[in-house]
Design an enzyme around this catalytic site. Structure first.
Site, PDB file in Angstrom:
ATOM      1  NE  ARG A 215      -4.216   1.171   0.053  1.00  0.00           N
ATOM      2  CZ  ARG A 215      -5.467   0.786   0.217  1.00  0.00           C
ATOM      3  NH1 ARG A 215      -5.762  -0.492   0.310  1.00  0.00           N
ATOM      4  NH2 ARG A 215      -6.432   1.665   0.230  1.00  0.00           N
ATOM      5  CG  MET A 240     -15.407   4.164  -3.518  1.00  0.00           C
ATOM      6  SD  MET A 240     -16.030   4.847  -1.959  1.00  0.00           S
ATOM      7  CE  MET A 240     -17.575   5.548  -2.481  1.00  0.00           C
ATOM      8  CE  LYS A 241      -8.424  -0.008  -3.613  1.00  0.00           C
ATOM      9  NZ  LYS A 241      -9.817  -0.308  -3.970  1.00  0.00           N
ATOM     10  CG  ASN A 257     -13.358  12.150   0.652  1.00  0.00           C
ATOM     11  OD1 ASN A 257     -13.509  11.803  -0.517  1.00  0.00           O
ATOM     12  ND2 ASN A 257     -13.938  11.515   1.652  1.00  0.00           N
ATOM     13  CG  HIS A 259     -18.434  11.162   3.955  1.00  0.00           C
ATOM     14  ND1 HIS A 259     -18.054   9.881   3.629  1.00  0.00           N
ATOM     15  CD2 HIS A 259     -19.334  11.055   4.967  1.00  0.00           C
ATOM     16  CE1 HIS A 259     -18.695   9.029   4.411  1.00  0.00           C
ATOM     17  NE2 HIS A 259     -19.478   9.718   5.230  1.00  0.00           N
ATOM     18  CG  ASP A 291      -7.076  13.083   9.220  1.00  0.00           C
ATOM     19  OD1 ASP A 291      -7.699  12.099   8.775  1.00  0.00           O
ATOM     20  OD2 ASP A 291      -7.334  13.606  10.320  1.00  0.00           O
ATOM     21  N   GLY A 293      -6.777   9.428   9.030  1.00  0.00           N
ATOM     22  CA  GLY A 293      -7.943   8.726   9.563  1.00  0.00           C
ATOM     23  C   GLY A 293      -8.970   8.474   8.462  1.00  0.00           C
ATOM     24  CG  ASP A 295     -15.012   9.255   5.726  1.00  0.00           C
ATOM     25  OD1 ASP A 295     -14.377   9.714   4.756  1.00  0.00           O
ATOM     26  OD2 ASP A 295     -15.728   8.249   5.647  1.00  0.00           O
TER      27      ASP A 295
HETATM   28  N1  LIG Z   1      -6.793   8.709   4.321  1.00  0.00           N
HETATM   29  C1  LIG Z   1      -8.045   8.823   3.876  1.00  0.00           C
HETATM   30  N2  LIG Z   1      -8.346   8.373   2.641  1.00  0.00           N
HETATM   31  C2  LIG Z   1      -9.613   8.544   2.162  1.00  0.00           C
HETATM   32  C3  LIG Z   1     -10.604   9.128   2.988  1.00  0.00           C
HETATM   33  C4  LIG Z   1     -10.235   9.585   4.273  1.00  0.00           C
HETATM   34  O1  LIG Z   1     -11.049  10.123   5.045  1.00  0.00           O
HETATM   35  N3  LIG Z   1      -8.953   9.420   4.672  1.00  0.00           N
HETATM   36  N4  LIG Z   1     -11.900   9.218   2.513  1.00  0.00           N
HETATM   37  C5  LIG Z   1     -12.141   8.284   1.429  1.00  0.00           C
HETATM   38  C6  LIG Z   1     -13.489   7.983   1.032  1.00  0.00           C
HETATM   39  N5  LIG Z   1     -14.108   7.006   1.939  1.00  0.00           N
HETATM   40  C7  LIG Z   1     -15.301   7.393   2.458  1.00  0.00           C
HETATM   41  O2  LIG Z   1     -15.524   8.494   2.797  1.00  0.00           O
HETATM   42  C8  LIG Z   1     -13.652   5.705   2.098  1.00  0.00           C
HETATM   43  C9  LIG Z   1     -13.122   5.047   0.999  1.00  0.00           C
HETATM   44  C10 LIG Z   1     -12.647   3.763   1.126  1.00  0.00           C
HETATM   45  C11 LIG Z   1     -12.668   3.097   2.316  1.00  0.00           C
HETATM   46  C12 LIG Z   1     -12.128   1.706   2.392  1.00  0.00           C
HETATM   47  O3  LIG Z   1     -12.122   1.089   3.419  1.00  0.00           O
HETATM   48  N6  LIG Z   1     -11.648   1.265   1.246  1.00  0.00           N
HETATM   49  C13 LIG Z   1     -10.949  -0.006   1.087  1.00  0.00           C
HETATM   50  C14 LIG Z   1     -11.232  -0.655  -0.256  1.00  0.00           C
HETATM   51  C15 LIG Z   1     -12.639  -0.764  -0.597  1.00  0.00           C
HETATM   52  C16 LIG Z   1     -12.841  -1.083  -2.068  1.00  0.00           C
HETATM   53  O4  LIG Z   1     -11.913  -0.917  -2.879  1.00  0.00           O
HETATM   54  O5  LIG Z   1     -13.945  -1.461  -2.417  1.00  0.00           O
HETATM   55  C17 LIG Z   1      -9.450   0.249   1.019  1.00  0.00           C
HETATM   56  O6  LIG Z   1      -9.044   1.408   0.878  1.00  0.00           O
HETATM   57  O7  LIG Z   1      -8.706  -0.731   1.053  1.00  0.00           O
HETATM   58  C18 LIG Z   1     -13.184   3.745   3.424  1.00  0.00           C
HETATM   59  C19 LIG Z   1     -13.657   5.043   3.313  1.00  0.00           C
HETATM   60  C20 LIG Z   1     -11.192   8.473   0.327  1.00  0.00           C
HETATM   61  N7  LIG Z   1      -9.927   8.140   0.908  1.00  0.00           N
HETATM   62  N1  LIG Z   2     -16.803   7.117   1.309  1.00  0.00           N
HETATM   63  C1  LIG Z   2     -16.753   7.837   0.118  1.00  0.00           C
HETATM   64  C2  LIG Z   2     -18.113   8.025  -0.455  1.00  0.00           C
HETATM   65  O1  LIG Z   2     -19.098   7.509   0.032  1.00  0.00           O
HETATM   66  N2  LIG Z   2     -18.135   8.811  -1.500  1.00  0.00           N
HETATM   67  C3  LIG Z   2     -19.349   9.170  -2.151  1.00  0.00           C
HETATM   68  O2  LIG Z   2     -19.532   8.498  -3.352  1.00  0.00           O
HETATM   69  C4  LIG Z   2     -20.353   9.304  -4.192  1.00  0.00           C
HETATM   70  C5  LIG Z   2     -19.677   9.444  -5.514  1.00  0.00           C
HETATM   71  O3  LIG Z   2     -20.583   9.860  -6.458  1.00  0.00           O
HETATM   72  P1  LIG Z   2     -20.171   9.991  -7.995  1.00  0.00           P
HETATM   73  O4  LIG Z   2     -19.388   8.746  -8.375  1.00  0.00           O
HETATM   74  O5  LIG Z   2     -21.474  10.081  -8.714  1.00  0.00           O
HETATM   75  O6  LIG Z   2     -19.349  11.218  -8.149  1.00  0.00           O
HETATM   76  C6  LIG Z   2     -20.510  10.633  -3.487  1.00  0.00           C
HETATM   77  O7  LIG Z   2     -21.708  10.703  -2.770  1.00  0.00           O
HETATM   78  C7  LIG Z   2     -19.343  10.608  -2.545  1.00  0.00           C
HETATM   79  O8  LIG Z   2     -19.497  11.407  -1.431  1.00  0.00           O
END
Ligand SMILES: Nc1nc2c(c(=O)[nH]1)N[C@@H](CN(C=O)c1ccc(C(=O)N[C@@H](CCC(=O)O)C(=O)O)cc1)CN2
Ligand SMILES: NCC(=O)N[C@@H]1O[C@H](COP(=O)([O-])[O-])[C@@H](O)[C@H]1O
Length: 350
Positions: A215, A240-241, A257, A259, A291, A293, A295
């Site tokens: 990673r 979504m990573k 980000n 949310h 950061d 963490g 979200d």
């Molecule tokens: N360091 C951070 N990175 C990201 C954040 C954040 O707050 N801090 N926000 C995300 C978006 N997010 C939701 O808000 C979110 C995205 C992904 C995951 C997660 O656990 N992802 C897994 C993989 C899941 C998959 O690929 O289907 C992973 O990363 O291994 C939790 C929250 C954007 N990044």
């Molecule tokens: N945890 C991250 C998360 O939930 N992200 C959410 O995915 C959607 C993306 O929409 P889009 O693909 O239509 O832009 C948005 O609602 C965004 O906040």
């Protein structure tokens, strides 16, 4: 425990032109030092101090003042030697983010250094210019500065994994924008967001976790791609990573980000479903500084959205996304149009 942001840091995201001009000023200052050094003897600056070498960017291709060539020949600005000329010293990091610390500010972020390559650090480095050089850099006597338009758009990279409607809102925002989307990246080889970018004529790239040994290596590769495009701000729009310290250190206080909940309620990947399951009557969306963490970073802006009695996850998420799209455009516009201040958990837009 997520790492915190430095307290009371004023950040001005700089346009590519501004960073190039800062690099030019630094080169001129270095030239002056060389000439004066020749006049005043070896190893001395006119201030009487030994000259310091310029700092190097952490990415191997980058050298101070030498713009790297990004994909399709676009310039990725790499100069890190341009401190602000204000009384409170600021500096430009690899991403071109100018960090200015008010006098009472505490030191910069603590940093882990567990990476395969050095990445740009937000901390002052050995290449800090002398006060004389800062004055040079601050001065508006430079004709190139006077001629430069005050409103060059700030280059941003958008990262997305899904349908890309937030990206589309950033692309479609009316009128002259203070930002320019220079590239759209994804952790996926194919997704609608990449298609939307391509349709808009914007460069796209994919950095897959599976293609990297771990990673941390993925983090660095992702940061490098964004930096190669000259990003000053990185916008996670349905990305979504989780990004790690190797990525975040390259863009200090410059990764946001969006949310779909009113954080700190319902963090994670299924916020609208969690809000429905909890029976809340009001939810919404949040844009925050990312950061280490999940979200958990400092909140930049929020908008509330009502929950209807007959909502399902899709209808609620779509109502949230309507608010989220305009919130994201407003926040990215504000952050790229004027300096913003991060003070612990508080973010103040210009
Ligand atoms: N360091 C951070 N990175 C990201 C954040 C954040 O707050 N801090 N926000 C995300 C978006 N997010 C939701 O808000 C979110 C995205 C992904 C995951 C997660 O656990 N992802 C897994 C993989 C899941 C998959 O690929 O289907 C992973 O990363 O291994 C939790 C929250 C954007 N990044
Ligand atoms: N945890 C991250 C998360 O939930 N992200 C959410 O995915 C959607 C993306 O929409 P889009 O693909 O239509 O832009 C948005 O609602 C965004 O906040």
């Amino acid at each position: 425990m997520p790492r915190s942001f430095p307290s009371r840091t004023r950040i001005r995201l700089r346009s590519a032109g501004a960073v190039d001009r800062a690099a030019a000023r630094t080169r001129r200052a270095a030239r002056r030092r060389r000439v004066l050094g020749a006049l005043t003897g070896p190893g001395r600056h006119r201030s009487g101090r030994a000259p310091r070498s310029l700092p190097r960017c952490g990415f191997p291709r980058c050298r101070p003042g030498v713009p790297a060539t990004g994909p399709r020949g676009r310039r990725a600005t790499t100069d890190r030697a341009s401190w602000s000329g204000q009384a409170d010293p600021g500096r430009t990091d690899q991403a071109g983010t100018e960090l200015r610390r008010p006098p009472a500010a505490s030191s910069a972020t603590s940093g882990r250094r567990d990476r395969e390559e050095a990445v740009p650090s937000p901390r002052p480095s050995a290449g800090e210019p002398s006060p004389t050089d800062r004055a040079d850099e601050a001065g508006s006597a430079d004709p190139a500065d006077r001629a430069a338009p005050a409103t060059e758009p700030v280059p941003i990279v958008v990262l997305a994994s899904g349908s890309g409607t937030l990206l589309q809102a950033l692309l479609d925002a009316d009128g002259p924008r203070p930002y320019r989307i220079v590239a759209v990246g994804s952790d996926k080889s194919a997704c609608q967001a990449l298609d939307r970018a391509a349709a808009a004529g914007i460069d796209t790239f994919t950095v897959r976790v599976a293609d990297h040994p771990d990673r941390a290596a993925w983090d660095l590769a992702l940061a490098r791609r964004c930096a190669d495009f000259g990003a000053r701000l990185v916008v996670l729009a349905g990305f979504m990573k989780l990004v790690g310290p190797g990525f975040l250190d390259a863009f200090p206080a410059a990764v946001v980000n969006a949310h779909p909940s009113l954080l700190p309620a319902f963090p994670g990947m299924s916020a609208p479903a969690d809000a429905l399951a909890h029976g809340v009557k009001l939810t919404g969306c949040t844009v925050f500084l990312v950061d280490t963490g999940v979200d958990a970073g400092p909140i930049v802006a929020q908008r509330a959205v009502p929950v209807a009695d007959d909502d399902d996850v899709a209808s609620l998420h779509e109502r949230i996304k309507v608010a989220e799209r305009s919130l994201l455009v407003d926040v990215v516009s504000a952050m790229t149009a004027a300096p913003y201040e991060v003070s612990g958990r508080k973010v103040k837009l210009g």
